[in-house]
Design a protein around this motif. Structure first.
Motif, PDB file in Angstrom:
ATOM      1  N   GLU A 152       0.841  -1.211   0.000  1.00  0.00           N
ATOM      2  CA  GLU A 152       0.000   0.000   0.000  1.00  0.00           C
ATOM      3  C   GLU A 152       0.873   1.257   0.000  1.00  0.00           C
ATOM      4  N   LEU A 153       1.936   1.224   0.795  1.00  0.00           N
ATOM      5  CA  LEU A 153       2.807   2.403   0.873  1.00  0.00           C
ATOM      6  C   LEU A 153       3.582   2.575  -0.430  1.00  0.00           C
ATOM      7  N   LYS A 154       4.064   1.475  -0.975  1.00  0.00           N
ATOM      8  CA  LYS A 154       4.812   1.595  -2.240  1.00  0.00           C
ATOM      9  C   LYS A 154       3.920   2.149  -3.344  1.00  0.00           C
ATOM     10  N   LYS A 155       2.654   1.725  -3.345  1.00  0.00           N
ATOM     11  CA  LYS A 155       1.706   2.261  -4.342  1.00  0.00           C
ATOM     12  C   LYS A 155       1.467   3.753  -4.102  1.00  0.00           C
ATOM     13  N   ALA A 156       1.335   4.129  -2.837  1.00  0.00           N
ATOM     14  CA  ALA A 156       1.097   5.546  -2.513  1.00  0.00           C
ATOM     15  C   ALA A 156       2.312   6.400  -2.911  1.00  0.00           C
ATOM     16  N   ILE A 157       3.494   5.841  -2.755  1.00  0.00           N
ATOM     17  CA  ILE A 157       4.718   6.559  -3.165  1.00  0.00           C
ATOM     18  C   ILE A 157       4.735   6.724  -4.692  1.00  0.00           C
ATOM     19  N   CYS A 158       4.336   5.672  -5.412  1.00  0.00           N
ATOM     20  CA  CYS A 158       4.241   5.774  -6.878  1.00  0.00           C
ATOM     21  C   CYS A 158       3.264   6.876  -7.281  1.00  0.00           C
ATOM     22  N   GLU A 159       2.124   6.933  -6.588  1.00  0.00           N
ATOM     23  CA  GLU A 159       1.130   7.979  -6.881  1.00  0.00           C
ATOM     24  C   GLU A 159       1.689   9.361  -6.605  1.00  0.00           C
ATOM     25  N   LYS A 160       2.365   9.490  -5.483  1.00  0.00           N
ATOM     26  CA  LYS A 160       2.987  10.774  -5.125  1.00  0.00           C
ATOM     27  C   LYS A 160       4.001  11.209  -6.192  1.00  0.00           C
ATOM     28  N   LEU A 161       4.840  10.273  -6.619  1.00  0.00           N
ATOM     29  CA  LEU A 161       5.871  10.609  -7.601  1.00  0.00           C
ATOM     30  C   LEU A 161       5.250  10.974  -8.950  1.00  0.00           C
ATOM     31  N   ALA A 162       4.115  10.353  -9.258  1.00  0.00           N
ATOM     32  CA  ALA A 162       3.412  10.681 -10.504  1.00  0.00           C
ATOM     33  C   ALA A 162       2.764  12.068 -10.391  1.00  0.00           C
ATOM     34  N   ASP A 163       2.016  12.288  -9.300  1.00  0.00           N
ATOM     35  CA  ASP A 163       1.272  13.543  -9.140  1.00  0.00           C
ATOM     36  C   ASP A 163       2.191  14.750  -8.946  1.00  0.00           C
ATOM     37  N   ASP A 164       3.173  14.621  -8.062  1.00  0.00           N
ATOM     38  CA  ASP A 164       4.022  15.769  -7.720  1.00  0.00           C
ATOM     39  C   ASP A 164       5.151  15.976  -8.713  1.00  0.00           C
ATOM     40  N   ASN A 165       5.704  14.892  -9.233  1.00  0.00           N
ATOM     41  CA  ASN A 165       6.955  15.004  -9.974  1.00  0.00           C
ATOM     42  C   ASN A 165       6.859  14.566 -11.438  1.00  0.00           C
ATOM     43  N   GLY A 166       5.695  14.075 -11.833  1.00  0.00           N
ATOM     44  CA  GLY A 166       5.538  13.631 -13.215  1.00  0.00           C
ATOM     45  C   GLY A 166       6.375  12.409 -13.544  1.00  0.00           C
ATOM     46  N   LEU A 167       6.587  11.550 -12.546  1.00  0.00           N
ATOM     47  CA  LEU A 167       7.432  10.363 -12.732  1.00  0.00           C
ATOM     48  C   LEU A 167       6.590   9.105 -12.636  1.00  0.00           C
ATOM     49  N   SER A 168       6.802   8.190 -13.545  1.00  0.00           N
ATOM     50  CA  SER A 168       5.991   6.979 -13.576  1.00  0.00           C
ATOM     51  C   SER A 168       6.805   5.763 -13.144  1.00  0.00           C
ATOM     52  N   TYR A 169       6.491   5.257 -11.956  1.00  0.00           N
ATOM     53  CA  TYR A 169       7.189   4.080 -11.428  1.00  0.00           C
ATOM     54  C   TYR A 169       6.195   2.972 -11.099  1.00  0.00           C
ATOM     55  N   GLN A 170       6.694   1.744 -11.125  1.00  0.00           N
ATOM     56  CA  GLN A 170       5.950   0.594 -10.613  1.00  0.00           C
ATOM     57  C   GLN A 170       6.421   0.335  -9.184  1.00  0.00           C
ATOM     58  N   PRO A 171       5.584  -0.289  -8.348  1.00  0.00           N
ATOM     59  CA  PRO A 171       6.019  -0.595  -6.966  1.00  0.00           C
ATOM     60  C   PRO A 171       7.342  -1.391  -6.917  1.00  0.00           C
ATOM     61  N   SER A 172       7.619  -2.179  -7.947  1.00  0.00           N
ATOM     62  CA  SER A 172       8.883  -2.947  -7.971  1.00  0.00           C
ATOM     63  C   SER A 172      10.109  -2.052  -8.117  1.00  0.00           C
ATOM     64  N   GLN A 173       9.876  -0.779  -8.387  1.00  0.00           N
ATOM     65  CA  GLN A 173      10.993   0.172  -8.515  1.00  0.00           C
ATOM     66  C   GLN A 173      11.164   1.019  -7.249  1.00  0.00           C
TER      67      GLN A 173
END
Ligand code: PLP
Length: 392
Positions: free
Chosen positions: A71-92
């Motif tokens: 859940e946290l890794k997914k939330a971090i991915c969302e944060k990085l997408a929303d705030d920084n325009g970066l697209s990551y998978q939880p495996s990253q």
């Protein structure tokens, strides 16, 4: 006792000596003004504490996956997408015991003996030590004061050798508060990409930027920059969660996997209920952050003016983080000091003001003043420094 050569190479933190002395004086009843803090003076927002308590009560007190709860890794991915325009998978994503731990694992996973890492001066105290602990070699380049303590692409290029593996970027910067603009980041990314050098982007202060300026993650500038950058961030500074020890790294999957292996054999996982607190921090109201930033901004303006009003002390208004980096070389000269450590020590003993000498950041003519303390304390501290320097 014979210790390893590895630990023998590590320099004891210079900042600790003065902090220890300040504590000692305080415990003896002296009225010490502390301007050394490296953490926000705000409490962790209540909704984050509540979430961690609830998690504990619900049994989230066991081991998690070494890389963190999904859940946290997914939330971090969302944060990085929303705030920084970066697209990551939880495996990253690797969740760590603070951003410091993410950086530590990174250098352990990346460096072979003798590999070089380019570090701009003034630097955060732990970067060179972490590189040395990974048997790497720190290569320093100096961010000039006239250039807001920022390094240029030309400086980076000149420092590159066949052994260079990485370049560390910290924007906004601890200790200077400087911010690299988008064009500057583009030019830096170009150099690093041309020479196949990994960019380590420590973005822990991204939320503490003033004057309407915007944070740009260097990883967001192009696909090539994205692939060639590890983003480091964490909860400590934006959410006043320094003691919770939650940070993270985002980047190349293979590298993240290697860093996760290290965690699995050293720390296992970041504290389980602290991860639930971090989840609430990312998902919940960002209002406490806005309030904290507004307060920091007021103090920033006040302390910059107060310090510049002292003869022989010069500083520019920092643009981010919560530190002021002041040039005190004239003030030192005036007082007959040749060494900033001695100057800071004398200031503490005479006026009971604790600040951090710049020597620990590679800057022997400067001091770091933290404005993560009340306006009253800042005013009192500045008045005492003025008396110490001007002698009246
Ligand atoms: C505070 C700080 C960190 C690490 O903070 P953690 O508490 O380990 O998350 C990393 N980089 C810089 C520049 C910092 O000031």
């Amino acid at each position: 006792m014979n210790l390893s050569q590895r630990v023998e190479q590590v320099t004891p933190s210079k900042t600790l000596a003065i902090t220890a002395k300040a504590k000692e004086l305080k415990s003896q009843g002296f009225d010490v003004v502390g301007l050394g803090a490296g953490e926000p003076d705000f409490n962790t927002p209540q909704h984050i504490i509540d979430a961690a308590v609830k998690a504990m009560e619900e049994g989230q007190t066991k081991y998690t996956a070494a890389s963190g709860i999904i859940e946290l890794k997914k939330a971090i991915c969302e944060k990085l997408a929303d705030d920084n325009g970066l697209s990551y998978q939880p495996s990253q994503i690797l969740v760590t015991n603070g951003a410091k731990h993410a950086l530590y694992n990174l250098f352990q996973a990346l460096l072979n003996p003798g590999d070089e890492v380019i570090i701009p001066i003034p630097y955060w105290v732990s970067y060179p030590e972490m590189v040395v602990l990974a048997e790497g070699v720190p290569v320093f380049i100096e961010g000039k004061e006239e250039n807001e303590f920022k390094v240029t692409p030309e400086q980076i290029e000149a420092a590159i050798t066949p052994k260079t593996r990485a370049f560390i970027l910290n924007s906004p910067s601890n200790p200077t508060g400087s911010i690299y603009r988008k064009e500057e980041l583009k030019a830096i990314a170009d150099v690093c990409l041309r020479h196949h050098i990994l960019i380590v982007s420590d973005e822990i202060y991204e939320k503490l930027i003033y004057d309407g300026l915007e944070h740009v993650s260097i990883a967001s500038l192009s696909q090539a920059a994205y692939e060639n950058t590890v983003v480091i961030n964490g909860m400590s500074k934006p959410y006043s969660m320094t003691g919770w020890r939650i940070g993270y790294a985002a980047g190349n999957e293979q590298l993240i996997k290697a860093m996760t292996n290290l965690s699995s054999h050293s720390t296992s996982n970041p504290t389980t209920f602290a991860q639930y607190g971090a989840l609430a921090a990312l998902k919940g109201s960002q209002e406490p952050l806005r309030v904290m930033k507004e307060e920091f901004d007021k103090r920033r303006r006040a302390i910059t003016e107060l310090m510049n009003d002292i003869e022989g002390v010069y500083c520019t208004m920092p643009k981010g983080a919560f530190y002021l980096f002041a040039n005190v070389s004239e003030a030192m000269q005036k007082g007959g000091f040749t060494n900033v450590d001695e100057w800071a020590q004398a200031l503490l003993e005479k006026e009971y003001v604790a600040l951090i000498p710049g020597s620990g950041f590679g800057a022997p003519h400067h001091v770091r003043i933290s404005y993560a303390t009340s306006l009253e304390q800042l005013q009192e501290g500045a008045a005492r420094i003025k008396r110490f320097v001007e002698g009246n």
